[in-house]
Design a protein around this motif. Structure first.
Motif, PDB file in Angstrom:
ATOM      1  N   PHE A 225       0.808  -1.214   0.000  1.00  0.00           N
ATOM      2  CA  PHE A 225       0.000   0.000   0.000  1.00  0.00           C
ATOM      3  C   PHE A 225       0.847   1.273   0.000  1.00  0.00           C
ATOM      4  N   ASP A 227       3.424   2.657  -1.997  1.00  0.00           N
ATOM      5  CA  ASP A 227       3.888   3.474  -3.128  1.00  0.00           C
ATOM      6  C   ASP A 227       2.954   3.311  -4.322  1.00  0.00           C
ATOM      7  N   PRO A 228       2.067   4.273  -4.559  1.00  0.00           N
ATOM      8  CA  PRO A 228       1.126   4.161  -5.691  1.00  0.00           C
ATOM      9  C   PRO A 228       1.813   4.093  -7.053  1.00  0.00           C
ATOM     10  N   HIS A 230       4.415   2.281  -7.722  1.00  0.00           N
ATOM     11  CA  HIS A 230       5.035   0.975  -7.910  1.00  0.00           C
ATOM     12  C   HIS A 230       4.060  -0.012  -8.557  1.00  0.00           C
ATOM     13  N   TYR A 233       1.613  -2.020  -6.254  1.00  0.00           N
ATOM     14  CA  TYR A 233       0.628  -1.312  -5.422  1.00  0.00           C
ATOM     15  C   TYR A 233      -0.706  -2.055  -5.450  1.00  0.00           C
TER      16      TYR A 233
END
Length: 479
Positions: A225, A227-228, A230, A233
């Motif tokens: 949760f 790193d958006p 990545h 995610y």
């Protein structure tokens, strides 16, 4: 394991497969080949679907990916559950009520002939590429274990593999595929459980200590949760998994051909829900096995045990009982070949019905055409595997889903637009919209980090592709 032992194992497995195919194919007609006469028990189809959703890619790549992705694949598996519910309660009633043999017949009745042919061609490209990736992985493993040590070139390996696929699907079609998928499920689950047991014992684990060691491993992380941007995610993986399974199962002739062999809508829905629950359990078992494989490889210092090569390297290392190597070979072959066989059957069905057409032809004429198409599809698959061998440089399972993002996106967009709206499209404009959408997605993916502050697209690219397709259809439509 020696090449001779592997060959004997493979021949024994295929002897059973061909016997099943012969029994299932007796007195088969075109309807039995295409739809199993819609008389298959739902619980048999559900059991077969556990194996049909898994391939040689799953068998090798899912355990191998835990070193880099942890248990993050379970995020996609949760999305798979949501997607399967959409298939069961939205798509299944739609296909049964229209009495479809090929699901792309829906596009003709909703939009027109151009849309119908476009959907069929996108399926052809999608399934040919996806099935070839899956069979490629099996052929690579066989090349390392059997054909390479014997000095036999890769193309002979591919020719033998494809010839076996032709042999057991030529007569029985989808009816034979369901029974062989049931055998595949048995072999796969047996291989996972026993390999897990043997490796755990070799590491000195009891069942409880094995679970504790896996849970404490850095490779067992499930949710991402933080790193958006990545690819791992959670929301990317969940919705990517959801729409991937809708596209690659619900809008895939190969997978839906099995579910449409059930007697009615209710039986087909029970099949999908039951198989989905069991498939999730099997995926978790694969991931647990992956952690144990890396632990064992680290303890024993096995060279080359990384990524897709981890399971083959450990299983054939000679450091475990010979039965582990035999189980690996049976599991790999049982996962890979039926997946290729069912893809070959679906490609034959779609190409014969959707692209060439069977209207106005007699039963004998359709049979002759179907048999010729079957051989043509097998040759195309073999050539594609050889080409993929020349250019492959990525994890096989990642390659499958990346390909799906581009090729299944337009299919997903067309079905979504057709089901959710009542608008009438310009049928001749549909092929253009379906080609432009993947091109725009490719441009986005190549420039996303530069344009969007480091953002990397993952499997959610499939959703973007479908949205571009929907926008194109909307522009060309009217009330």
């Amino acid at each position: 394991m020696t090449p001779t032992a592997i060959i004997i194992t493979i021949l024994a497995y295929f002897a059973v497969v061909i016997l099943i195919s012969w029994l299932a194919g007796r007195k088969s007609d075109n309807a039995a080949f295409f739809s199993g006469n819609r008389k298959q028990p739902w619980y048999l189809v559900a059991f077969a679907m556990i194996g049909s959703a898994m391939s040689g890619v799953t068998f090798v790549s899912v355990p191998g990916m835990v070193a880099t992705s942890g248990f993050g694949y379970m995020q996609m598996a949760l999305g798979f559950i949501a997607g399967q519910l959409v298939i069961a309660f939205v798509l299944i009633p739609l296909f049964y009520r229209r009495n479809l043999v090929s699901i792309y017949g829906y596009l003709e009745s909703r939009f027109g002939v151009s849309s119908y042919k476009t959907g069929a061609w996108f399926f052809f490209i999608s399934k040919m590429l996806g099935a070839s990736v899956r069979l490629f992985l099996a052929c690579i493993s066989l090349q390392v274990m059997v054909f390479g040590p014997l000095g036999i070139p890769f193309w002979v390996n591919v020719a033998v593999t494809v010839a076996i696929l032709i042999l057991y699907t030529y007569r029985g079609g989808v009816k034979a595929v369901i029974w062989i998928d049931s055998l595949k499920t048995i072999c796969m689950i047996t291989a996972i459980i026993l390999c897990t047991v043997f490796i755990s014992k070799a590491l000195g684990f009891t069942f409880g200590s094995m679970l504790q060691a896996v849970s404490e491993s850095d490779m067992s992380r499930v949710f991402f949760f933080d790193d958006p941007n990545h690819p791992q995610y959670f929301l990317k993986q969940f919705f990517g998994g959801m729409f991937t399974v809708i596209a690659m199962t619900g809008l895939d002739q190969d997978m839906m051909q099995r579910s449409l062999t059930c007697r009615n809508i209710s039986d087909s829905q029970k099949n999908i829900v039951t198989s989905t629950i069991l498939q999730t359990v099997v995926i978790a078992m694969f991931l647990i096995l992956g952690v144990l494989l890396y632990m064992f490889a680290d303890v024993e210092g096995i060279a080359g045990a990384t990524g897709d090569k981890t399971f083959p390297a450990v299983a054939t290392s000679g450091l475990l009982p010979a039965s582990v190597g035999i189980l690996f070979v049976i599991g790999l072959i049982s996962c890979s070949s039926p997946a290729g066989g069912s893809a070959l059957t679906a490609l034959t069905t779609s190409f014969t019905i959707d692209i060439l057409g069977t209207g106005g032809k007699s039963e004998a004429q359709v049979k002759t055409m179907r048999e010729r198409v079957h051989l043509l599809m097998a040759v195309c698959m073999g050539v594609t595997i050889i080409i993929f061998n020349m250019i492959n440089s990525t994890s096989a399972i990642d390659a499958v889903y990346k390909l799906a993002s581009y090729t299944y996106g337009p299919i997903l967009g067309m079905f979504t637009f057709g089901i959710l709206t009542k608008r009438k499209v310009n049928d001749k404009f549909v092929p253009l919209a379906d080609i432009v959408a993947p091109v725009l997605c490719l441009i986005l993916q190549l420039n996303s980090e530069r344009w969007f502050g480091g953002y990397q697209f993952s499997y959610e690219l499939l959703i973007i592709n479908a949205l571009f397709t929907i926008i194109g259809l909307w522009i060309s439509s009217k009330k």
